[in-house]
Design a protein around this motif. Sequence first.
Motif, mmCIF file in Angstrom:
data_model
loop_
_atom_site.group_PDB
_atom_site.id
_atom_site.type_symbol
_atom_site.label_atom_id
_atom_site.label_comp_id
_atom_site.label_asym_id
_atom_site.label_seq_id
_atom_site.Cartn_x
_atom_site.Cartn_y
_atom_site.Cartn_z
ATOM 1 N N GLU A 122 0.792 -1.233 0.000
ATOM 2 C CA GLU A 122 0.000 0.000 0.000
ATOM 3 C C GLU A 122 0.828 1.288 0.000
ATOM 4 O OE1 GLU A 122 -3.390 0.110 -0.130
ATOM 5 O OE2 GLU A 122 -3.412 -2.077 -0.277
ATOM 6 N N TYR A 123 2.058 1.236 0.488
ATOM 7 C CA TYR A 123 2.802 2.472 0.717
ATOM 8 C C TYR A 123 4.178 2.522 0.053
ATOM 9 C CZ TYR A 123 -0.878 3.322 4.054
ATOM 10 O OH TYR A 123 -2.109 3.513 4.620
ATOM 11 N N MET A 124 4.455 1.644 -0.890
ATOM 12 C CA MET A 124 5.757 1.653 -1.554
ATOM 13 C C MET A 124 5.999 2.967 -2.297
ATOM 14 S SD MET A 124 8.659 0.344 -1.969
ATOM 15 C CE MET A 124 8.749 -1.387 -1.667
ATOM 16 N N VAL A 125 4.976 3.531 -2.899
ATOM 17 C CA VAL A 125 5.128 4.803 -3.619
ATOM 18 C C VAL A 125 5.582 5.899 -2.653
ATOM 19 C CG1 VAL A 125 3.880 6.604 -4.885
ATOM 20 C CG2 VAL A 125 3.479 4.198 -5.422
ATOM 21 N N GLU A 126 4.980 5.933 -1.458
ATOM 22 C CA GLU A 126 5.374 6.922 -0.460
ATOM 23 C C GLU A 126 6.806 6.684 0.024
ATOM 24 O OE1 GLU A 126 2.416 5.506 -0.582
ATOM 25 O OE2 GLU A 126 0.953 7.118 -0.498
ATOM 26 N N LEU A 127 7.174 5.405 0.180
ATOM 27 C CA LEU A 127 8.551 5.090 0.570
ATOM 28 C C LEU A 127 9.536 5.556 -0.496
ATOM 29 C CD1 LEU A 127 8.189 1.578 2.207
ATOM 30 C CD2 LEU A 127 9.263 3.574 3.241
ATOM 31 N N GLN A 128 9.194 5.359 -1.756
ATOM 32 C CA GLN A 128 10.049 5.831 -2.860
ATOM 33 C C GLN A 128 10.181 7.351 -2.800
ATOM 34 O OE1 GLN A 128 11.178 2.394 -5.129
ATOM 35 N NE2 GLN A 128 11.927 4.440 -5.306
ATOM 36 N N LYS A 129 9.088 8.055 -2.513
ATOM 37 C CA LYS A 129 9.146 9.518 -2.413
ATOM 38 C C LYS A 129 10.083 9.944 -1.288
ATOM 39 C CE LYS A 129 4.554 10.437 -4.266
ATOM 40 N NZ LYS A 129 3.166 10.846 -3.944
ATOM 41 N N GLU A 130 10.045 9.213 -0.176
ATOM 42 C CA GLU A 130 10.956 9.506 0.943
ATOM 43 C C GLU A 130 12.411 9.385 0.484
ATOM 44 O OE1 GLU A 130 10.271 10.179 4.413
ATOM 45 O OE2 GLU A 130 8.233 10.553 3.707
ATOM 46 N N LEU A 131 12.686 8.384 -0.331
ATOM 47 C CA LEU A 131 14.056 8.190 -0.834
ATOM 48 C C LEU A 131 14.465 9.290 -1.804
ATOM 49 C CD1 LEU A 131 14.081 4.340 -1.429
ATOM 50 C CD2 LEU A 131 15.334 5.598 0.328
ATOM 51 N N ASP A 132 13.494 9.867 -2.497
ATOM 52 C CA ASP A 132 13.792 10.910 -3.481
ATOM 53 C C ASP A 132 13.958 12.294 -2.858
ATOM 54 O OD1 ASP A 132 13.803 9.076 -5.518
ATOM 55 O OD2 ASP A 132 11.719 9.428 -6.097
ATOM 56 N N TYR A 133 13.588 12.461 -1.572
ATOM 57 C CA TYR A 133 13.785 13.748 -0.911
ATOM 58 C C TYR A 133 15.270 14.058 -0.830
ATOM 59 C CZ TYR A 133 8.949 14.057 0.759
ATOM 60 O OH TYR A 133 7.587 14.150 0.839
ATOM 61 N N LYS A 134 15.583 15.324 -0.867
ATOM 62 C CA LYS A 134 16.979 15.753 -0.745
ATOM 63 C C LYS A 134 17.476 15.607 0.692
ATOM 64 C CE LYS A 134 17.565 17.264 -4.962
ATOM 65 N NZ LYS A 134 17.738 16.163 -5.856
ATOM 66 N N GLU A 135 16.560 15.621 1.648
ATOM 67 C CA GLU A 135 16.939 15.560 3.060
ATOM 68 C C GLU A 135 17.424 14.157 3.431
ATOM 69 O OE1 GLU A 135 14.840 16.233 7.364
ATOM 70 O OE2 GLU A 135 13.993 17.284 5.642
ATOM 71 N N ALA A 136 18.661 14.080 3.896
ATOM 72 C CA ALA A 136 19.272 12.789 4.227
ATOM 73 C C ALA A 136 18.511 12.061 5.336
ATOM 74 C CB ALA A 136 20.724 12.998 4.644
ATOM 75 N N LYS A 137 17.930 12.798 6.257
ATOM 76 C CA LYS A 137 17.196 12.186 7.363
ATOM 77 C C LYS A 137 16.000 11.373 6.841
ATOM 78 C CE LYS A 137 15.310 13.473 11.858
ATOM 79 N NZ LYS A 137 15.030 14.589 12.768
ATOM 80 N N CYS A 138 15.279 11.931 5.870
ATOM 81 C CA CYS A 138 14.139 11.229 5.264
ATOM 82 C C CYS A 138 14.612 9.995 4.499
ATOM 83 C CB CYS A 138 13.364 12.154 4.321
ATOM 84 S SG CYS A 138 12.444 13.449 5.145
ATOM 85 N N GLN A 139 15.676 10.153 3.744
ATOM 86 C CA GLN A 139 16.220 9.026 2.981
ATOM 87 C C GLN A 139 16.682 7.913 3.907
ATOM 88 O OE1 GLN A 139 19.313 10.974 0.752
ATOM 89 N NE2 GLN A 139 17.977 11.338 -1.025
ATOM 90 N N ASN A 140 17.362 8.272 4.964
ATOM 91 C CA ASN A 140 17.874 7.290 5.907
ATOM 92 C C ASN A 140 16.715 6.526 6.569
ATOM 93 O OD1 ASN A 140 19.933 5.951 7.339
ATOM 94 N ND2 ASN A 140 19.611 7.291 9.098
ATOM 95 N N ALA A 141 15.683 7.246 6.981
ATOM 96 C CA ALA A 141 14.525 6.597 7.618
ATOM 97 C C ALA A 141 13.861 5.611 6.661
ATOM 98 C CB ALA A 141 13.521 7.653 8.090
ATOM 99 N N ALA A 142 13.725 6.011 5.392
ATOM 100 C CA ALA A 142 13.107 5.127 4.401
ATOM 101 C C ALA A 142 13.969 3.899 4.152
ATOM 102 C CB ALA A 142 12.865 5.882 3.092
ATOM 103 N N LEU A 143 15.282 4.094 4.059
ATOM 104 C CA LEU A 143 16.189 2.957 3.853
ATOM 105 C C LEU A 143 16.181 2.008 5.049
ATOM 106 C CD1 LEU A 143 19.226 4.692 2.123
ATOM 107 C CD2 LEU A 143 17.678 2.993 1.117
ATOM 108 N N LEU A 144 16.159 2.556 6.259
ATOM 109 C CA LEU A 144 16.080 1.710 7.455
ATOM 110 C C LEU A 144 14.792 0.891 7.465
ATOM 111 C CD1 LEU A 144 17.421 4.077 10.273
ATOM 112 C CD2 LEU A 144 18.460 1.949 9.468
ATOM 113 N N LEU A 145 13.695 1.540 7.075
ATOM 114 C CA LEU A 145 12.419 0.838 7.048
ATOM 115 C C LEU A 145 12.427 -0.267 5.998
ATOM 116 C CD1 LEU A 145 9.561 0.404 7.977
ATOM 117 C CD2 LEU A 145 8.847 2.337 6.568
#
Length: 173
Positions: A122-145
């Motif tokens: 249900e939420y893979m698209v949102e996870l991909q968007k998190e990875l595409d953010y420039k903010e490293a904190k968002c990317q890191n959280a998405a990668l950890l998840l």
Amino acid sequence: NDGDGGGEVKGGEVPRFEFRVAHDAKLKELLHMISPLEIKLCSDGVKEFIRLLNGNTGGELLHLYVRSSCNCSELLDAWKLRRGKPISTILGHPDGVYDPKEGERIAVSKVLNKFASLLVVEYMVELQKELDYKEAKCQNAALLLLASIVRRQSGLASEVAKKFDFKSKTFAS
């Protein structure tokens, strides 16, 4: 000892039922805090939840949480507010991983696998968007998840591989 059942506890250990009562009360408080109503309160609740999960009795808290909220809706709400760290902490917790020798762990593992699968489907698209953010904190959280989902079992890893966009701008360079 005056025979009333009170007094000192052998070895200075607190009986397990006291941990259970304390965890139950603390869990109710944390679940109230981890709500989308107040972002600061939610953030504080998430931090406290993670701290307790990583503590000595984190496995007991995890099992209590899964029994009290088998669809993990509070975690989903927290993730939607970009407070996703408790999800990766819970999905990666050793006491939530399948162990055929422990019946309660099997049940907890099934609930967490179902929740992880929901996130992928249900939420893979949102996870991909998190990875595409420039903010490293968002990317890191998405990668950890994503890492915590993939590590749970091969079936979930396969689901992630099928749905993940490896041609995303984050990975294209």
